[in-house]
Structures are given as structure tokens and as C-alpha cells.
Enzyme design. Structure first.
Site, PDB file in Angstrom:
ATOM      1  N   ARG A  30      -7.027   8.397 -13.759  1.00  0.00           N
ATOM      2  CA  ARG A  30      -5.793   8.583 -12.997  1.00  0.00           C
ATOM      3  C   ARG A  30      -5.137   9.936 -13.264  1.00  0.00           C
ATOM      4  NH1 ARG A  30      -0.378   4.725 -12.682  1.00  0.00           N
ATOM      5  NH2 ARG A  30      -0.482   4.797 -14.943  1.00  0.00           N
ATOM      6  N   SER A  86       2.241   6.260  -8.076  1.00  0.00           N
ATOM      7  CA  SER A  86       0.877   5.978  -8.493  1.00  0.00           C
ATOM      8  C   SER A  86       0.890   4.542  -9.007  1.00  0.00           C
ATOM      9  CB  SER A  86       0.429   6.944  -9.598  1.00  0.00           C
ATOM     10  OG  SER A  86      -0.863   6.593 -10.067  1.00  0.00           O
ATOM     11  N   SER A  87       0.176   3.660  -8.310  1.00  0.00           N
ATOM     12  CA  SER A  87       0.296   2.229  -8.587  1.00  0.00           C
ATOM     13  C   SER A  87      -0.239   1.850  -9.965  1.00  0.00           C
ATOM     14  CB  SER A  87      -0.451   1.419  -7.521  1.00  0.00           C
ATOM     15  OG  SER A  87       0.089   1.641  -6.252  1.00  0.00           O
ATOM     16  N   MET A  88       0.195   0.687 -10.426  1.00  0.00           N
ATOM     17  CA  MET A  88      -0.259   0.123 -11.690  1.00  0.00           C
ATOM     18  C   MET A  88      -1.782  -0.048 -11.653  1.00  0.00           C
ATOM     19  SD  MET A  88       1.141  -3.455 -13.214  1.00  0.00           S
ATOM     20  CE  MET A  88       0.685  -4.084 -14.830  1.00  0.00           C
ATOM     21  N   PRO A  89      -2.534   0.496 -12.623  1.00  0.00           N
ATOM     22  CA  PRO A  89      -3.991   0.408 -12.583  1.00  0.00           C
ATOM     23  C   PRO A  89      -4.539  -1.007 -12.426  1.00  0.00           C
ATOM     24  CG  PRO A  89      -3.341   2.061 -14.168  1.00  0.00           C
ATOM     25  CD  PRO A  89      -2.072   1.397 -13.710  1.00  0.00           C
TER      26      PRO A  89
END
Length: 362
Positions: free
Chosen positions: A29, A78-81
Site C-alpha cells: 500500500r 485508502s481503504s482498510m486492507p
């Protein structure tokens, strides 16, 4: 090393499937998060605090990367992995499939898709030209030159259709028929879905053989930023001719139970909610508010059975409707959101169902 540790954790928890693990390891990321992220009420700059920035990026948390003009409302992240991994798993891709990714953001999800399927098979759409341009540069710099276009993702991208899979990273209250039309029969659309009452659930739709509808269940409890033109209203209303009374429903039973709130939102589309806390005693001084733009109601979070615990105004007795919807949910066995599903037609009809498509809710 920190990213590898997080990837290990995702795999061990079951969030990251074996077929997606190589892509996650190859595309960390950190390659796609901007140098400035908003966290803990402040902007954190990579050049000024590189260690903290690195720790945040390698953590299993969402990171806000842009705020609206009001300086408060997140408009990109940036979304939660974990959520990214689960959404990609539900997409059920296979080699050679063509994917439309709606909501490019920083470009990380498009990069993961490109690593798995090949950049030539991925089209990503972003409404914000600046975000799209920055993501396009990151993707190209990392050898993943997907087709990154500027546009309204709710219109899809007809020039690249049809797609085998559609992946949406913003919540909707209405699934556009255009996305169904641009997906092959048997194709899958994964989209966060919510109501003004509860945001929300992850919806997995499969397009029918005739290409005119799509249907499927809610598969995860997720909450995403809203598609910009589908955001719930501001909650402005006038209160007059107030009716008072006690409540048969404890508002905490709704405020603290996502499954109940999700079911009520599906039963009462167009109904907004919020919890208002005064001071620090959340159960002693708070209230649960609902409104539809014309009618309004609130119930105190303490002494709910008191003579004036509930206040209602307007043509509808909204708190009575919420109480009835909650009672319906209880009678169904308190179903989780994964027992609900949705059928959507190209013409825009939405039918919510419980357990099976023929068992329509409402």
C-alpha cells in the site's frame, strides 16, 4: 517488513485468500498512499514524520487522503486492507477477466487488480481529475498502466464494456442500471450499499442471463464514504405541533446493533438517523433522532418510558414506524445483514428480500 507482517496477519486471519496473497505482497500500500494523510484530526506529512507515516500505512486502518471543501468531510481514502482483501475475494476473478474499478482514489485497488489480471484488463474511473491524474502516475511508475479515466463512475465506462466484474469503492443507496448493462450475464458487481438510516453492507450482485437485472446477498458489514450525489441529506427540518409520549423501544437497541439498524433502514427507505450526545453521560443525556425531511422524531436515551421521552412532529409518527420495524426484525429471528439481499433492474427497480429473492421485504 511491516507490510509483510500485516500481509501475514491478513492471511492468517482468513481475510486474505491464497490467490490474492502474491498481489498484496508485490504491491504494498505504501506505493499508492499520498505523502499527506489525515489521521487523528490532523494532517500527517511523510516528509516531516516519516516513521509515523510508515506505521500508519502498514497498519490495518483506513487512511483519509482528501477532505471536502468544508475541511471536515472525507471525500477520498485508502481503504482498510482487510476490507480491500475481502472485497477482492468476493469479486471472484479469474485469469483473463476484465474489471471495471469505480473510485480510483490513490490507485491501490486498481494496482492489485492489474497485478492479478494484467493492466490491460483493468479500467478504473475517478470523478476527481486531480486524484485520477496522481493515481495514473503511480500506476505507470509501478509498471501497472491500467486505463485510468476521469468520469462519473455511476455511469460506468461504456467505451470499455462489457466487463466480467465491477468493483465499486463508494457506498450507494441506489445501484445504477448502467452498471448492470455494462456487465456480462453471469458477471459480478461488488458494491457497498447503505441507507440514510444505516451505512451499510457489502452487496454482491450477479447479473441475470438476460442482462436486464442483477440479484444477490449482502456479504459483509462495511461502511464506505458515499457516492457524492447519493449522500444522505443534512438533517435540516422544522419542528412544530410536537406530540409527546413514552417509547416501547429502547433506542440503544437500535443505536448499538448494526443488524437491527440495517434492517430498519431497508424497511423504511428515506429515513435518516443520528445519535446526539450531550456531555459525557451518553445514556443520561443523549437522544436518538429520525427524520424524513418533513416529519421528525426523537427518543431520549434515558427514561425512554417517561411521559415525554418521545417527541414527534409532522404527518408521520416516525418513532412509531421505527418501533414497528424493529418488532418486525425481532419476529424474523433478528436476522443479520447477510440474510438480506437485493434485486435491481436496469430500469431502476430495487427489491429488498430476506433469505431468498421471492421473499420481498417491505
Amino acid at each position: 517488513m511491516k507490510w509483510n507482517a500485516l500481509t501475514d496477519t491478513l492471511r492468517e486471519s482468513g481475510a486474505l485468500s491464497a490467490d490474492w496473497e502474491p498481489a498484496f505482497r508485490a504491491v504494498p500500500r505504501c506505493l499508492f498512499v499520498p505523502d499527506r494523510v489525515h489521521h487523528g484530526g490532523e494532517w500527517l506529512d511523510r516528509t516531516e514524520r516519516p516513521v509515523e507515516w510508515g506505521e500508519l500505512v502498514a497498519s490495518d486502518i483506513p487512511l483519509v487522503t482528501r477532505l471536502d471543501e468544508d475541511g471536515r468531510t472525507p471525500s477520498s481514502s485508502s481503504s482498510m486492507p482487510t476490507v480491500v482483501a475481502r472485497m477482492l475475494w468476493h469479486l471472484r476473478v479469474a485469469d483473463g477477466m476484465r474489471v471495471l474499478d469505480i473510485g480510483t482514489g490513490a490507485g491501490w485497488t486498481a494496482a492489485l487488480l492489474a497485478r492479478r489480471l494484467g493492466a490491460e484488463n483493468v479500467t478504473t474511473v475517478e470523478l476527481d481529475p486531480e486524484l485520477s491524474g496522481a493515481a495514473r502516475c503511480r500506476l505507470a511508475a509501478n509498471g501497472l498502466p491500467v486505463r485510468a479515466v476521469v468520469g462519473d463512475g455511476m455511469l460506468g465506462h461504456p467505451a470499455g464494456a462489457p466487463y466480467d466484474r465491477v468493483h465499486v469503492t463508494a457506498a450507494v443507496q441506489r445501484v445504477p442500471g448502467a452498471l448492470i448493462e455494462q456487465t456480462v450475464p453471469g458477471g459480478v458487481i461488488v458494491v457497498p450499499y447503505g441507507t440514510a438510516f444505516c451505512n451499510g453492507g457489502l452487496l454482491k450482485l450477479t447479473v441475470a442471463d438476460d442482462g436486464r437485472s442483477a440479484s444477490g446477498p449482502f456479504v459483509e458489514d462495511v461502511a464506505f464514504m458515499w457516492v457524492r450525489d447519493q449522500r444522505p441529506g443534512s438533517g435540516e427540518f422544522e419542528i412544530e405541533d410536537v406530540r409527546h409520549g413514552p417509547s416501547a423501544l429502547d433506542p440503544a437497541a437500535v443505536a448499538e446493533c448494526t443488524d437491527a439498524a440495517f434492517a430498519i433502514g431497508l424497511r423504511l427507505p428515506g429515513l435518516f438517523r443520528r445519535e446526539v450526545w450531550a456531555g459525557y453521560d451518553r445514556f443520561g443525556t443523549g437522544r436518538f433522532e429520525v427524520w424524513d425531511g418533513v416529519s421528525y422524531a426523537h427518543c431520549r436515551l434515558a427514561d425512554r418510558d417517561g411521559e415525554h421521552a418521545v417527541s414527534q412532529s409532522g404527518p408521520r409518527n416516525l418513532w412509531d414506524e421505527v418501533t414497528a420495524a424493529h418488532a418486525w426484525w425481532r419476529r424474523q429471528g433478528e436476522p443479520g445483514l447477510d440474510r438480506f439481499g437485493l434485486t435491481v433492474t436496469v430500469a431502476g427497480e430495487h427489491r429488498v428480500w430476506l433469505d431468498e429473492p421471492d421473499r420481498v421485504v417491505g
